[in-house]
Design an enzyme around this catalytic site. Structure first.
Site, PDB file in Angstrom:
ATOM      1  N   CYS A 142       0.759  -1.169   0.066  1.00 52.37           N
ATOM      2  CA  CYS A 142      -0.012  -0.052  -0.107  1.00 52.37           C
ATOM      3  C   CYS A 142       0.894   1.392  -0.115  1.00 52.37           C
ATOM      4  O   CYS A 142       1.807   1.346   0.936  1.00 52.37           O
ATOM      5  CB  CYS A 142      -0.903   0.163   1.245  1.00 52.37           C
ATOM      6  SG  CYS A 142      -1.924   1.593   1.444  1.00 52.37           S
ATOM      7  N   CYS A 297      -4.798   6.326  -3.131  1.00 49.74           N
ATOM      8  CA  CYS A 297      -4.134   5.163  -3.117  1.00 49.74           C
ATOM      9  C   CYS A 297      -2.820   5.385  -3.680  1.00 49.74           C
ATOM     10  O   CYS A 297      -2.744   5.870  -4.987  1.00 49.74           O
ATOM     11  CB  CYS A 297      -5.048   4.429  -4.084  1.00 49.74           C
ATOM     12  SG  CYS A 297      -4.296   2.572  -4.466  1.00 49.74           S
TER      13      CYS A 297
END
Length: 354
Positions: A142, A297
């Site tokens: 991530c 993101c």
């Protein structure tokens, strides 16, 4: 008064006198510390709670807390928020995927997009990073999370100024660097473009890459470019019928899951919907695999720049606007690595029963 009655009275009086002479136990004073809210701090500082307890009760409460309380720091990177857990003493996460999903619940838990664990390093890395998404699934990496991870390490180790770390992740070795302005610059490594390695079942259209391939979703033919940043991404700038997207008009909760669970993506996929503002400025919204619509993101922003370059829409260095704010992304030609720069900050400290 009989002699027996007189003796009993004397005994009671003596016991009462002894009790009166015994000093009362001082009330315990429990301090609750709240950071980030001056009013709350003043109110809590003024409180002294008297909680006379037996030694057995105190021992029980302390034991229960040590067994069940999870101490954490809540971090966010452009609104992508995480429960950060100091797990440096073990290679086993302190909570299960099911417990992580409960902690991430915004109504019945702490609320977060995921739980991130700082774990011992392996294979020469300084640390290992593992993540459980809000649905309990475990992604490889991530981007926003790794920036929060770096800042959390600096806090745990009491580090000041610029520092870089080697972090082992499911996507390989990631190297974040904390800069003087507090932002974190991350070497995200090289993008993966080969379809089977992403993975996707879509056929390659440009050498081995899947670029502007047709994907049928919800009655429309979307043109997509597939990229892996250690985790799979499907990037689209529009459909065959609608060449230009206005991302603010999209209802992600409807269209996002149809991409995520599409049969062409055997490991599911993250999906980025992109609007080109200029050759150095892109705007995106994201539907994350296992987390849904999020404010940001990092790996997705990297994938978007790669896709934009491959499709001839943008330069290699771009600002990417996400709902939570901008990220600076650069895909360098000299080493083929992608570099992401953006903020990360602590929000609050807490403990949760799990």
């Amino acid at each position: 008064m009989s002699s027996a009655t007189a003796a009993a009275t004397a005994t009671i009086a003596a016991a009462a006198a002894k009790l009166a002479a015994t000093p009362a136990p001082a009330p315990s004073r429990r301090r609750l510390t709240l950071r980030g809210n001056p009013t709350a701090r003043r109110c809590v500082a003024a409180m002294a709670v008297s909680t006379p307890r037996s030694a057995a009760a105190a021992a029980f409460l302390e034991r229960r807390e040590s067994e069940r309380a999870l101490h954490f720091v809540k971090y966010q990177g452009l609104g992508n928020d995480f429960i950060m857990v100091d797990n440096r003493d073990s290679a086993v996460p302190k909570v299960t995927p099911e417990e992580a999903a409960k902690l991430c619940d915004r109504n019945f838990g702490v609320g977060a997009d995921g739980v991130i664990f700082v774990m011992p390093g392996v294979n020469g890395a300084d640390y290992t990073m593992r993540i459980f998404n809000s649905d309990g699934s475990e992604p490889e990496m991530c981007g926003n999370g790794v920036r929060c991870f770096a800042r959390f390490i600096a806090e745990l180790e009491n580090l000041q100024g610029t520092h870089s770390f080697k972090i082992h992740t499911g996507a390989g070795l990631i190297i974040p660097e904390i800069q003087n302005d507090g932002k974190v610059k991350v070497d995200m490594g090289q993008p993966i473009l080969s379809g089977p390695d992403i993975p996707t079942k879509l056929p390659s259209t440009k050498n081995e890459a899947v670029v502007q391939a047709d994907l049928a979703v919800d009655g429309s033919t979307w043109q997509v470019t597939c990229v892996s940043m250690g985790n799979p991404h499907c990037v689209t700038f529009g459909t065959k019928e609608l060449k230009v997207l206005h991302v603010d008009d999209l209802k992600l909760s409807d269209i996002g899951p149809k991409f995520e669970h599409h049969e062409m993506f055997p490991a599911r996929t993250n999906t980025e919907f992109v609007e080109v503002l200029s050759r150095s400025h892109l705007k995106m919204r994201v539907w994350e695999r296992g987390a849904g619509a999020t404010l940001a993101c990092g790996t997705g922003a990297c994938a978007v720049v790669v896709a934009a370059v491959l499709e001839g829409r943008a330069e290699r260095k771009c600002v990417v606007d996400l709902p939570g704010g901008p990220l600076e992304i650069e895909w360098r030609e000299d080493d083929n690595h992608i570099y992401m720069t953006g903020p990360a900050e602590a929000v609050f400290y807490g403990s949760a029963v799990h």
